[in-house]
Motif scaffolding. Structure first.
Motif, PDB file in Angstrom:
ATOM      1  N   LEU A   2     -40.538 -11.328 -58.589  1.00 25.38           N
ATOM      2  CA  LEU A   2     -41.071 -10.590 -59.756  1.00 25.38           C
ATOM      3  C   LEU A   2     -40.014 -10.596 -61.058  1.00 25.38           C
ATOM      4  O   LEU A   2     -39.020 -10.072 -60.985  1.00 25.38           O
ATOM      5  CB  LEU A   2     -41.140  -9.180 -59.278  1.00 25.38           C
ATOM      6  N   SER A   3     -40.703 -11.107 -62.163  1.00 27.59           N
ATOM      7  CA  SER A   3     -40.038 -11.164 -63.210  1.00 27.59           C
ATOM      8  C   SER A   3     -39.874  -9.668 -64.034  1.00 27.59           C
ATOM      9  O   SER A   3     -40.742  -9.071 -63.905  1.00 27.59           O
ATOM     10  CB  SER A   3     -40.367 -12.207 -64.266  1.00 27.59           C
ATOM     11  N   ASP A   5     -40.711  -9.172 -67.181  1.00 31.96           N
ATOM     12  CA  ASP A   5     -41.817  -8.881 -68.243  1.00 31.96           C
ATOM     13  C   ASP A   5     -42.995  -9.176 -67.361  1.00 31.96           C
ATOM     14  O   ASP A   5     -44.274  -9.278 -68.161  1.00 31.96           O
ATOM     15  CB  ASP A   5     -41.502 -10.138 -69.330  1.00 31.96           C
ATOM     16  N   GLU A   6     -43.110  -9.103 -66.053  1.00 38.95           N
ATOM     17  CA  GLU A   6     -44.326  -9.189 -65.541  1.00 38.95           C
ATOM     18  C   GLU A   6     -45.124  -7.759 -65.289  1.00 38.95           C
ATOM     19  O   GLU A   6     -44.678  -7.087 -64.812  1.00 38.95           O
ATOM     20  CB  GLU A   6     -44.173 -10.071 -64.015  1.00 38.95           C
ATOM     21  N   THR A   7     -46.326  -7.643 -65.756  1.00 38.85           N
ATOM     22  CA  THR A   7     -47.067  -6.660 -65.618  1.00 38.85           C
ATOM     23  C   THR A   7     -47.382  -6.251 -64.172  1.00 38.85           C
ATOM     24  O   THR A   7     -47.806  -7.485 -63.394  1.00 38.85           O
ATOM     25  CB  THR A   7     -48.108  -6.410 -66.494  1.00 38.85           C
ATOM     26  N   THR A  54     -44.833  -3.362 -67.279  1.00 37.97           N
ATOM     27  CA  THR A  54     -43.909  -4.020 -66.264  1.00 37.97           C
ATOM     28  C   THR A  54     -43.182  -3.247 -65.688  1.00 37.97           C
ATOM     29  O   THR A  54     -43.188  -1.835 -65.740  1.00 37.97           O
ATOM     30  CB  THR A  54     -43.117  -4.638 -67.326  1.00 37.97           C
ATOM     31  N   ARG A  74     -45.405  -3.526 -53.269  1.00 36.66           N
ATOM     32  CA  ARG A  74     -45.350  -4.818 -53.787  1.00 36.66           C
ATOM     33  C   ARG A  74     -45.403  -5.908 -52.272  1.00 36.66           C
ATOM     34  O   ARG A  74     -46.228  -6.617 -52.376  1.00 36.66           O
ATOM     35  CB  ARG A  74     -44.055  -5.562 -54.637  1.00 36.66           C
ATOM     36  N   ARG A  80     -49.270  -5.526 -57.523  1.00 36.18           N
ATOM     37  CA  ARG A  80     -49.332  -7.100 -57.788  1.00 36.18           C
ATOM     38  C   ARG A  80     -49.799  -7.364 -59.441  1.00 36.18           C
ATOM     39  O   ARG A  80     -50.366  -6.505 -60.096  1.00 36.18           O
ATOM     40  CB  ARG A  80     -50.189  -7.769 -56.982  1.00 36.18           C
ATOM     41  N   PRO A  81     -49.416  -8.623 -59.699  1.00 39.27           N
ATOM     42  CA  PRO A  81     -49.878  -9.046 -61.155  1.00 39.27           C
ATOM     43  C   PRO A  81     -51.302  -8.778 -61.626  1.00 39.27           C
ATOM     44  O   PRO A  81     -51.929  -9.041 -60.474  1.00 39.27           O
ATOM     45  CB  PRO A  81     -49.575 -10.366 -61.152  1.00 39.27           C
ATOM     46  N   ALA A  85     -53.640 -12.708 -64.392  1.00 35.06           N
ATOM     47  CA  ALA A  85     -52.619 -13.521 -64.315  1.00 35.06           C
ATOM     48  C   ALA A  85     -52.648 -14.309 -63.096  1.00 35.06           C
ATOM     49  O   ALA A  85     -52.107 -15.544 -62.790  1.00 35.06           O
ATOM     50  CB  ALA A  85     -51.178 -12.600 -64.330  1.00 35.06           C
ATOM     51  N   GLY A  89     -52.419 -18.376 -62.773  1.00 37.94           N
ATOM     52  CA  GLY A  89     -51.369 -19.061 -61.580  1.00 37.94           C
ATOM     53  C   GLY A  89     -52.146 -20.095 -60.569  1.00 37.94           C
ATOM     54  O   GLY A  89     -51.475 -21.045 -60.593  1.00 37.94           O
TER      55      GLY A  89
END
Length: 256
Positions: A2-3, A5-7, A54, A74, A80-81, A85, A89
Motif C-alpha cells: 500500500l502506497s 497516497d492510495e485512498t 489515504t 487490509r 481496500r482501494p 481504482a 488497475g
C-alpha cells in the motif's frame, strides 16, 4: 504494498456495540474482530473510510492502534482501494502482459487469433528457451489436443523452476479441460491435479493409461514446446510394449 497516497474504502462491514469501549466487527469475508475503543469514536472513524482518504489521513489524530486496525482489515480484504481504482488497475494489467503459446498448432493458432485484439502487450509462440522471459508480466498457455499428461507435467516443472505463471488446456474424453491457472509457489500445480485424480479414480489404471497416450499429431508435425518440455526428451509407451495377450471377460463391460 500500500502506497501512502492510495485512498482506502471500507466495504460492507457490520459494527456491533458490546460495551462502552468494545465493539465487534463482522466482515463480508467471514472475519470477526474485537476493537477496544470508544464505540462512537470507532464508528466515526469507520465512516471516514469512504475511499477519499489515504492511510496517513485516516491515522491523523488517532491512536497508533488504528494503524493495526488498518493492517488487519487490509489483510481481510474489506478495506481496500475504492472500486474505480481497482477497475483501472485491472484494465491496465493486460496492457503490460505477454501471453506465450505452446502445444498443438490446431489449438494455439485460434487462441492467438482470439487474444490478439484483447489488449495484451504481446501474444505469440513461446520461444525455445523460456529462461529469458520476464516472469512478472508473462503467462504461458499450454494447449494440447490430447490428454498430454506427460507434456503438461514437464511444463509444470519447467515453469515452477522459472517462477512463470501458466495455464494448461487439454482435450480428454471428448471434452476440453482448462486449468488450473498455476502461479508457482502460490497455487496448486498440475502435478497436484494428476495426483488428486489418481487418488479419486475408481480404476487408477485408466488415469495411468491416459498419461501414456501419445500425441495425436499429424504425420511429420510436432507441437512447438519450450525448452524443458517433451519435445526435447520424448517418451511414450504403448499397449504392445507389455507383450500381454488380451483376454475377454464377461464382466469387463459392465456399466457403473
Amino acid at each position: 504494498m500500500l502506497s501512502d497516497d492510495e485512498t482506502l474504502e471500507l466495504l460492507d462491514m457490520e459494527i456491533y456495540d458490546l460495551e462502552q469501549n468494545l465493539c465487534s466487527l463482522v466482515t463480508p469475508n467471514g472475519g470477526q474482530f474485537y476493537i477496544s475503543a470508544p464505540t462512537p469514536e470507532f464508528r466515526e472513524w469507520a465512516a471516514r473510510c469512504d475511499g477519499t482518504r489515504t492511510r496517513a489521513e485516516l491515522l491523523a489524530g488517532m491512536s497508533s492502534d488504528y494503524g493495526e486496525v488498518i493492517d488487519v482489515l487490509r489483510r481481510d480484504g474489506c478495506l481496500r482501494p475504492p472500486r474505480p481504482a481497482l477497475d483501472a488497475g485491472r484494465a491496465a494489467r493486460p496492457a503490460r502482459t505477454t501471453v506465450l503459446l505452446t502445444g498443438s498448432p490446431e489449438l494455439t493458432a485460434p487462441i492467438a487469433h482470439a487474444l490478439a485484439p484483447t489488449g495484451y502487450a504481446h501474444v505469440g509462440p513461446a520461444p525455445e528457451d523460456l529462461s529469458g522471459v520476464d516472469v512478472r508480466d508473462t503467462v504461458l498457455v499450454a494447449a494440447f489436443a490430447h490428454p498430454a499428461h506427460t507434456e503438461l507435467a514437464r511444463i509444470d516443472g519447467l515453469c515452477a523452476g522459472l517462477g512463470l505463471r501458466w495455464l494448461p488446456l487439454r482435450r480428454e474424453r471428448g471434452r476440453a479441460f482448462l486449468g488450473p491457472a498455476v502461479t508457482p509457489g502460490a497455487t496448486a500445480d498440475f502435478a497436484d491435479v494428476l495426483e488428486r485424480r489418481l487418488a479419486a479414480a475408481p480404476d487408477p489404471r485408466v488415469v495411468e493409461a491416459m498419461r501414456d497416450v501419445p500425441p495425436a499429431a499429424a504425420p511429420g508435425s510436432a507441437p512447438a514446446t519450450p525448452t524443458g518440455s517433451p519435445r526435447n526428451s520424448p517418451r511414450t509407451s504403448s499397449a504392445g510394449s507389455r507383450e500381454r495377450a488380451p483376454r475377454a471377460r464377461s464382466n469387463s463391460t459392465r456399466a457403473s
